[in-house]
Design a protein around this motif. Structure first.
Motif, PDB file in Angstrom:
ATOM      1  N   ILE A   1      35.904  42.101  17.993  1.00 36.52           N
ATOM      2  CA  ILE A   1      36.351  42.503  19.358  1.00 36.52           C
ATOM      3  C   ILE A   1      35.303  41.638  20.210  1.00 36.52           C
ATOM      4  CG2 ILE A   1      36.976  43.809  21.171  1.00 36.52           C
ATOM      5  CD1 ILE A   1      38.397  45.619  19.243  1.00 36.52           C
ATOM      6  N   ASP A   2      34.100  41.930  20.032  1.00 38.50           N
ATOM      7  CA  ASP A   2      32.961  41.533  20.651  1.00 38.50           C
ATOM      8  C   ASP A   2      32.946  39.920  20.824  1.00 38.50           C
ATOM      9  OD1 ASP A   2      30.657  42.191  22.239  1.00 38.50           O
ATOM     10  OD2 ASP A   2      29.198  41.546  20.695  1.00 38.50           O
TER      11      ASP A   2
ATOM     12  N   ILE B   1      34.827  46.578  15.801  1.00 37.69           N
ATOM     13  CA  ILE B   1      34.091  46.313  17.028  1.00 37.69           C
ATOM     14  C   ILE B   1      33.493  44.995  17.215  1.00 37.69           C
ATOM     15  CG2 ILE B   1      31.954  46.999  18.213  1.00 37.69           C
ATOM     16  CD1 ILE B   1      33.387  49.391  18.206  1.00 37.69           C
ATOM     17  N   GLY B   2      32.886  44.507  15.824  1.00 41.73           N
ATOM     18  CA  GLY B   2      32.240  42.975  15.772  1.00 41.73           C
ATOM     19  C   GLY B   2      33.130  41.966  16.292  1.00 41.73           C
TER      20      GLY B   2
ATOM     21  N   ILE C   1      33.984  38.100  23.878  1.00 39.41           N
ATOM     22  CA  ILE C   1      33.353  38.293  25.256  1.00 39.41           C
ATOM     23  C   ILE C   1      32.163  37.763  25.016  1.00 39.41           C
ATOM     24  CG2 ILE C   1      32.719  40.232  26.906  1.00 39.41           C
ATOM     25  CD1 ILE C   1      34.200  42.054  25.071  1.00 39.41           C
ATOM     26  N   VAL C   2      31.254  37.710  24.019  1.00 38.45           N
ATOM     27  CA  VAL C   2      30.168  36.754  23.838  1.00 38.45           C
ATOM     28  C   VAL C   2      30.595  35.359  24.177  1.00 38.45           C
ATOM     29  CG1 VAL C   2      28.331  35.784  22.239  1.00 38.45           C
ATOM     30  CG2 VAL C   2      29.544  38.126  21.750  1.00 38.45           C
TER      31      VAL C   2
END
Lengths: 225, 223
Positions: B149-150, B146-147, B153-154
């Protein structure tokens, strides 16, 4: 029962139990309003600066109150091993995730629907842009926050110090949706139209879709006996 | 044996990189000697991102195979990544103060690195708040995925703000003299060796820890 019926049943169960206790919703509401009041002490509400930080205040109030709700979301399922029961009666674990996400969203929307007008009143803020756009950004931004928040809440509830762990693991992850939502809200309340905010809506949209699908796929691994 | 050889090789590489940075490569015209921090700053940033990519891959591998070694690789990599990201966050401001006249700006690269650092601190925190080995491995694998993949986007969400971080590498190649490029490439290689040396050490420690638990268990059964 098919997939959607299962989700609907879970959502109905959450709403019914919340309607009877009103535990989560009332504490979320009070907390959001208290945050607002604290903000009005922190920044003098009469000055020009408050006009600039107003979009930020809205979202910080929502997210702080949301964290409180999320901490409760799976906490209740721990009593009497309810979560095991949920796992046994659904074919796919993703159902539990989607059901919880939807019921958390409903609670958030109710809380926001009450808090948002109060915020405008307390800060004596005039909305210059379209109300429809503002509602859209609140709906979509909250969705992104809750989609990843529900997942992290399910993870945090299985650890020793769940209440403090959730904000620490959740805040860094929601940075994109928070930035985009605050920026879009800022543009809209100052009279911007759809064309000014479309880039931010893209960020929120991408975040919403990715962080609904990925947690939904991974939920099966999260809830193992 | 391999670990020892890797250790010596890394030692020589880092020594050579230090020589290149401090003795061989010329000073940058405008910024002067302070620019030399760049070679270790970029190398640390590269190791940070690389380590988090390994955490992501190890997470997927763990969830599909359930082999403990993937969890060990994941956590070792996360620890190394957090350490090198910390180095990036320390060396950056040291350079930025004389060059930009500010310790910190909310530029996309800086902000993304900071958020990245927080995400993987959370990763380590999740591990420390779970007792059961299997659950610890499973949760951190999930969070590693999850981290990671984020992160893009960040990056994109922060990018809409103005950027002042120097873009040294773009599609047209390196915006540096050839000696600088050589030095940078060499320190990148040296730091990559350093990463693998740390990883092998970390995995070795983790293996010994597992053995120790096994020995304790067998002693308890005997007496």
């Amino acid at each position: 029962m098919n997939y959607f019926n299962q989700i609907a049943t879970l959502v109905r169960k959450d709403l019914a139990s919340e309607l009877r206790t009103k535990e989560m919703l009332s504490s979320m509401l009070i907390f959001a309003m208290l945050t607002t009041v604290v903000f009005s002490f922190a920044f003098d509400p009469d000055t020009e600066t408050v006009k600039k930080v107003f979009p930020g205040i809205i979202w910080v109030a929502f997210i702080f109150a949301g964290i409180m709700g999320l901490n409760r979301s799976f906490g209740g399922e721990r009593n009497n091993d309810c979560i095991l029961g949920l796992m046994l009666c659904t074919q796919d674990r993703g159902v539990i995730y989607l059901g919880k996400t939807i019921s958390n969203l409903v609670f958030m929307y109710i809380m926001e629907g009450i808090t948002l007008p109060i915020l405008f009143v307390l800060f004596d803020y005039r909305l210059k842009g379209s109300l429809l756009l503002l509602i859209t950004v609140v709906l979509l931004g909250t969705w992104g926050f809750i989609a990843v928040g529900t997942f992290m809440s399910a993870m945090a509830v299985n650890t020793r110090n769940s209440e403090i762990l959730l904000p620490i693991v959740l805040f860094p992850l929601i940075v994109p949706v928070l930035i985009a939502a605050v920026q879009a809200t800022g543009i809209i309340v100052n009279g911007g139209n759809w064309a000014d905010t479309v880039n931010w809506f893209r960020v929120i949209g991408a975040f919403d879709v990715i962080f609904t699908i990925v947690p939904w796929l991974l939920f099966e691994y999260l809830l193992e006996v | 044996m391999v670990r020892k050889a890797l250790g010596w090789l890394t030692f020589v590489m880092i020594l050579a990189a230090t020589y290149l940075v401090f003795m061989w490569v010329p000073n940058e015209k405008v910024m002067g000697p302070v620019q030399k921090i760049f070679y270790f700053h970029v190398a640390s940033a590269w190791i940070g991102f690389f380590a988090f990519l390994i955490v992501f891959i190890a997470g997927i591998a763990y969830l599909s195979t359930r082999e403990r070694k993937w969890d060990i690789i994941g956590v070792s990599s996360a620890e190394i990544g957090v350490m090198f990201t910390t180095i990036v966050l320390i060396t950056g401001p040291i350079w930025a103060r004389p060059t930009w006249n500010a310790w910190w700006t909310w530029d996309p690269r800086l902000t993304t690195t900071l958020v990245l650092w927080f995400i993987y601190l959370a990763y380590l925190l999740i591990r420390s708040s779970i007792h059961e080995e299997e659950k610890k491995a499973r949760f951190s694998a999930i969070f590693g995925i999850i981290g990671f993949i984020d992160v893009p986007i960040v990056w994109f969400s922060i990018r809409w703000w103005r950027t002042i971080h120097p873009v040294v590498v773009d599609s047209s190649g390196f915006a540096m003299s050839s000696k600088m490029t050589t030095t940078l490439m060499f320190s990148l290689a040296a730091f990559t060796f350093l990463y693998f040396y740390f990883l092998s050490n970390s995995m070795f420690v983790e293996k010994m820890r597992t053995e120790l638990v096994g020995i304790k268990e067998s002693l308890r059964n005997r007496f």
